[in-house]
Design an enzyme around this catalytic site. Structure first.
Site, mmCIF file in Angstrom:
data_model
loop_
_atom_site.group_PDB
_atom_site.id
_atom_site.type_symbol
_atom_site.label_atom_id
_atom_site.label_comp_id
_atom_site.label_asym_id
_atom_site.label_seq_id
_atom_site.Cartn_x
_atom_site.Cartn_y
_atom_site.Cartn_z
ATOM 1 N N ASN A 9 0.804 -1.230 0.000
ATOM 2 C CA ASN A 9 0.000 0.000 0.000
ATOM 3 C C ASN A 9 0.837 1.281 0.000
ATOM 4 O OD1 ASN A 9 0.883 -0.177 2.629
ATOM 5 N ND2 ASN A 9 -1.086 0.300 3.555
ATOM 6 N N CYS A 10 2.160 1.146 -0.144
ATOM 7 C CA CYS A 10 3.062 2.303 -0.185
ATOM 8 C C CYS A 10 2.984 2.955 -1.566
ATOM 9 C CB CYS A 10 4.482 1.822 0.104
ATOM 10 S SG CYS A 10 5.770 3.035 -0.221
ATOM 11 N N ASP A 11 2.830 4.269 -1.604
ATOM 12 C CA ASP A 11 2.726 4.987 -2.882
ATOM 13 C C ASP A 11 3.977 4.836 -3.739
ATOM 14 O OD1 ASP A 11 0.164 5.855 -2.338
ATOM 15 O OD2 ASP A 11 0.795 7.799 -1.553
ATOM 16 N N LYS A 14 3.904 1.518 -5.384
ATOM 17 C CA LYS A 14 2.948 1.527 -6.504
ATOM 18 C C LYS A 14 3.575 2.152 -7.749
ATOM 19 C CE LYS A 14 -1.099 1.660 -3.508
ATOM 20 N NZ LYS A 14 -2.184 2.475 -2.965
#
Length: 115
Positions: A9-11, A14
Site C-alpha cells: 500500500n506504499c505509494d 505503486k
C-alpha cells in the site's frame, strides 16, 4: 530475475511497480507484511546497501522511537529493529542482476535497466 521489496500500500511501491509493468520488466514482489522479513534478508540488504540508508527516518515508525533508541542505533540494532518493524525499511529495495538499489525515481530505474 528482478525482485521488488516493500509494502503493497506504499505509494512509492505503486509507482515502482507501475514503472516495471509499463516497461515490460518481469519482476516478483515481496511484501514485507505478507511474505515476511527475517534477519538474513535485512543482513543481506545491509551488505549491499548502507544500513543507515535502509532505515526510513521520515516514517512514523522511526519517529515513534525514543531519542535514546535513535542515538544508539548501530548496524546490529538497526537490523533487529527493521525485522521487528518492517515499515521502517526504506522502500523500495530493488534487486536485479545481483545489484541492490534503494528508493524509486524513474531516472534511476532508466539507468538500472538500460544496462
Amino acid at each position: 530475475m528482478t525482485t521488488l521489496y516493500g509494502i503493497s500500500n506504499c505509494d512509492t511501491i505503486k509507482k515502482a511497480k507501475k514503472y516495471l509493468t509499463e516497461n515490460n520488466i518481469p519482476f516478483t514482489f515481496h511484501d514485507y507484511r505478507k511474505d515476511g522479513v527475517d534477519e538474513a534478508m535485512i543482513t543481506e540488504f545491509s551488505t549491499h546497501l548502507d544500513w543507515q540508508l535502509l532505515v526510513n527516518k521520515r516514517g512514523t515508525t522511526y519517529r515513534a522511537l525514543s531519542d535514546e533508541q535513535k542515538q544508539s542505533l548501530t548496524k546490529e540494532s538497526a537490523i533487529t529493529l527493521l525485522c521487528e518493524q518492517p515499515a521502517m525499511i526504506k522502500r523500495p529495495v530493488l534487486v536485479t542482476n545481483e545489484q541492490y538499489h534503494l528508493g524509486f525515481k524513474p531516472a534511476q530505474y532508466n539507468e538500472v535497466f538500460s544496462k
